[in-house]
Design a protein around this motif. Structure first.
Motif, PDB file in Angstrom:
ATOM      1  N   GLU A  53       0.813  -1.193   0.098  1.00  0.00           N
ATOM      2  CA  GLU A  53       0.006  -0.019  -0.038  1.00  0.00           C
ATOM      3  C   GLU A  53       0.932   1.321  -0.021  1.00  0.00           C
ATOM      4  O   GLU A  53       0.835   2.099  -0.631  1.00  0.00           O
ATOM      5  CB  GLU A  53      -1.013  -0.055   1.125  1.00  0.00           C
ATOM      6  CG  GLU A  53      -1.786   1.158   1.132  1.00  0.00           C
ATOM      7  CD  GLU A  53      -2.824   1.037   2.544  1.00  0.00           C
ATOM      8  OE1 GLU A  53      -3.122   2.031   3.084  1.00  0.00           O
ATOM      9  OE2 GLU A  53      -3.365   0.024   2.892  1.00  0.00           O
ATOM     10  N   ALA A  54       1.872   1.364   0.862  1.00  0.00           N
ATOM     11  CA  ALA A  54       2.777   2.463   0.969  1.00  0.00           C
ATOM     12  C   ALA A  54       3.613   2.787  -0.454  1.00  0.00           C
ATOM     13  O   ALA A  54       3.869   3.815  -0.744  1.00  0.00           O
ATOM     14  CB  ALA A  54       3.591   2.124   2.052  1.00  0.00           C
ATOM     15  N   CYS A  55       3.850   1.680  -1.036  1.00  0.00           N
ATOM     16  CA  CYS A  55       4.818   1.753  -2.174  1.00  0.00           C
ATOM     17  C   CYS A  55       3.961   2.106  -3.691  1.00  0.00           C
ATOM     18  O   CYS A  55       4.672   1.860  -4.615  1.00  0.00           O
ATOM     19  CB  CYS A  55       5.688   0.578  -2.095  1.00  0.00           C
ATOM     20  SG  CYS A  55       6.671   0.507  -0.747  1.00  0.00           S
ATOM     21  N   LEU A  56       2.685   2.217  -3.584  1.00  0.00           N
ATOM     22  CA  LEU A  56       1.806   2.135  -4.926  1.00  0.00           C
ATOM     23  C   LEU A  56       1.862   3.673  -5.332  1.00  0.00           C
ATOM     24  O   LEU A  56       1.584   3.774  -6.578  1.00  0.00           O
ATOM     25  CB  LEU A  56       0.511   1.635  -4.697  1.00  0.00           C
ATOM     26  CG  LEU A  56       0.341   0.234  -4.634  1.00  0.00           C
ATOM     27  CD1 LEU A  56      -0.988  -0.036  -4.219  1.00  0.00           C
ATOM     28  CD2 LEU A  56       1.039  -0.627  -5.793  1.00  0.00           C
ATOM     29  N   GLY A  57       2.364   4.605  -4.605  1.00  0.00           N
ATOM     30  CA  GLY A  57       1.988   5.839  -4.971  1.00  0.00           C
ATOM     31  C   GLY A  57       3.202   6.316  -6.011  1.00  0.00           C
ATOM     32  O   GLY A  57       4.241   5.703  -6.258  1.00  0.00           O
ATOM     33  N   ASP A  58       3.025   7.577  -6.406  1.00  0.00           N
ATOM     34  CA  ASP A  58       3.979   8.339  -7.342  1.00  0.00           C
ATOM     35  C   ASP A  58       5.224   8.891  -6.318  1.00  0.00           C
ATOM     36  O   ASP A  58       4.842   9.264  -5.039  1.00  0.00           O
ATOM     37  CB  ASP A  58       3.562   9.315  -8.232  1.00  0.00           C
ATOM     38  CG  ASP A  58       2.530   8.856  -9.231  1.00  0.00           C
ATOM     39  OD1 ASP A  58       2.872   7.640  -9.695  1.00  0.00           O
ATOM     40  OD2 ASP A  58       1.430   9.370  -9.453  1.00  0.00           O
ATOM     41  N   PRO A  59       6.448   9.167  -6.798  1.00  0.00           N
ATOM     42  CA  PRO A  59       7.326   9.789  -6.152  1.00  0.00           C
ATOM     43  C   PRO A  59       6.957  11.127  -5.545  1.00  0.00           C
ATOM     44  O   PRO A  59       6.306  11.942  -6.478  1.00  0.00           O
ATOM     45  CB  PRO A  59       8.616   9.840  -7.088  1.00  0.00           C
ATOM     46  CG  PRO A  59       8.400   8.964  -7.880  1.00  0.00           C
ATOM     47  CD  PRO A  59       6.914   8.680  -8.259  1.00  0.00           C
ATOM     48  N   VAL A  60       7.300  11.463  -4.342  1.00  0.00           N
ATOM     49  CA  VAL A  60       6.957  12.677  -3.843  1.00  0.00           C
ATOM     50  C   VAL A  60       8.120  13.833  -3.981  1.00  0.00           C
ATOM     51  O   VAL A  60       9.155  13.523  -3.960  1.00  0.00           O
ATOM     52  CB  VAL A  60       6.367  12.593  -2.148  1.00  0.00           C
ATOM     53  CG1 VAL A  60       5.451  11.503  -2.062  1.00  0.00           C
ATOM     54  CG2 VAL A  60       7.621  11.981  -1.480  1.00  0.00           C
ATOM     55  N   PRO A  71       6.063   5.616   5.625  1.00  0.00           N
ATOM     56  CA  PRO A  71       6.696   5.106   4.300  1.00  0.00           C
ATOM     57  C   PRO A  71       6.354   6.243   3.073  1.00  0.00           C
ATOM     58  O   PRO A  71       5.403   6.799   3.071  1.00  0.00           O
ATOM     59  CB  PRO A  71       6.184   4.115   4.006  1.00  0.00           C
ATOM     60  CG  PRO A  71       5.891   3.185   5.334  1.00  0.00           C
ATOM     61  CD  PRO A  71       5.574   4.835   6.059  1.00  0.00           C
ATOM     62  N   VAL A  72       7.349   6.481   2.407  1.00  0.00           N
ATOM     63  CA  VAL A  72       7.296   7.326   1.258  1.00  0.00           C
ATOM     64  C   VAL A  72       8.012   6.977  -0.126  1.00  0.00           C
ATOM     65  O   VAL A  72       8.971   6.412   0.027  1.00  0.00           O
ATOM     66  CB  VAL A  72       7.608   8.719   1.574  1.00  0.00           C
ATOM     67  CG1 VAL A  72       9.138   8.893   2.010  1.00  0.00           C
ATOM     68  CG2 VAL A  72       7.418   9.775   0.650  1.00  0.00           C
ATOM     69  N   VAL A  73       7.353   7.202  -0.925  1.00  0.00           N
ATOM     70  CA  VAL A  73       8.144   6.899  -2.418  1.00  0.00           C
ATOM     71  C   VAL A  73       8.824   8.256  -3.251  1.00  0.00           C
ATOM     72  O   VAL A  73       8.379   9.431  -3.234  1.00  0.00           O
ATOM     73  CB  VAL A  73       6.958   6.464  -3.640  1.00  0.00           C
ATOM     74  CG1 VAL A  73       7.691   6.051  -4.941  1.00  0.00           C
ATOM     75  CG2 VAL A  73       6.251   5.214  -3.208  1.00  0.00           C
ATOM     76  N   VAL A  74      10.219   7.897  -3.456  1.00  0.00           N
ATOM     77  CA  VAL A  74      10.894   8.950  -3.921  1.00  0.00           C
ATOM     78  C   VAL A  74      11.930   8.399  -5.092  1.00  0.00           C
ATOM     79  O   VAL A  74      11.970   7.489  -5.471  1.00  0.00           O
ATOM     80  CB  VAL A  74      11.996   9.326  -2.599  1.00  0.00           C
ATOM     81  CG1 VAL A  74      11.204   9.767  -1.620  1.00  0.00           C
ATOM     82  CG2 VAL A  74      12.869   8.245  -2.420  1.00  0.00           C
ATOM     83  N   ALA A  75      12.545   9.592  -5.691  1.00  0.00           N
ATOM     84  CA  ALA A  75      13.355   9.230  -7.030  1.00  0.00           C
ATOM     85  C   ALA A  75      14.539   9.201  -6.267  1.00  0.00           C
ATOM     86  O   ALA A  75      15.065   9.981  -5.610  1.00  0.00           O
ATOM     87  CB  ALA A  75      13.157  10.353  -7.928  1.00  0.00           C
TER      88      ALA A  75
END
Length: 198
Positions: A53-60, A71-75
């Motif tokens: 669930e945490a890793c489905l988003g677009d990079p912030v 948890p957060v998605v990043v480039a």
């Protein structure tokens, strides 16, 4: 670059950087900011569902990374995408960082942790070294400075001496100096990498 398992090394799989234990404590000229912050507690273990669930988003944006311990998605610096776990260690835990030309004529960045910081770093290193499920399953530990991931090394040993840690890779003098300066600038945190995507 294939990570080595020499018992004194951490190798980085991103941007051709490696984090290694040094054989001698090289020092740098500048020290980190004044007052140390209390290290955070070990990161919580997440279930597979929570990670998904945490890793489905677009990079912030970078600024958002430093504003959340969730948890957060990043480039990543190499253009890949990372899903970072909660902050594992933060504050003024790195006492010093400097660019050094090692004996093999490779540019490296030597780190010196604070006395308090190395104990917490070693707790996190142990979790990443063992690729603890739900905490640091990739074995990568991202170094985040002012919200931006500057490197994400693979932890190659369970513990380190505070003044014998080195980041190495295919650095030019300029790149090693820039990385050392970023690490010294403060606003640093360490976050386990839950997922790495191309």
């Amino acid at each position: 670059m294939e990570p080595s398992r020499t018992g004194r090394a951490l190798a980085v799989t991103l941007a051709a950087w490696s984090l290694l234990a040094c054989s001698s404590g090289s020092t740098a000229a500048t020290t980190a900011a004044d007052s140390p912050a209390a290290p955070t507690a070990p990161p919580p273990a997440l279930s597979a569902e929570q990670i998904t669930e945490a890793c489905l988003g677009d990079p912030v944006p970078d600024a958002t990374v430093s504003q959340t311990s969730e948890p957060v998605v990043v480039a990543a610096p190499d253009g890949s995408t990372l899903c970072l776990g909660p902050v594992a260690l933060a504050g003024n835990v790195v006492e010093d960082a400097g660019a050094v030309l090692d004996p093999s004529q490779e540019w490296t960045v030597d780190l010196v942790f604070t006395v308090e910081g190395i104990d917490r770093f070693n707790q996190v290193a142990q979790l990443c070294y063992s690729s603890a499920e739900g905490v640091c399953p990739t074995g990568l530990l991202a170094i985040v400075v002012d919200g931006a991931v500057v490197t994400a090394p693979t932890i190659e040993q369970p513990s380190f001496e505070r003044n014998l840690i080195q980041i190495s890779g295919n650095f030019t003098e300029h790149k090693a100096t820039a990385l050392a300066t970023a690490i010294r600038s403060g606003g640093i945190s360490f976050r386990p990498v839950l997922v790495q995507l191309p």
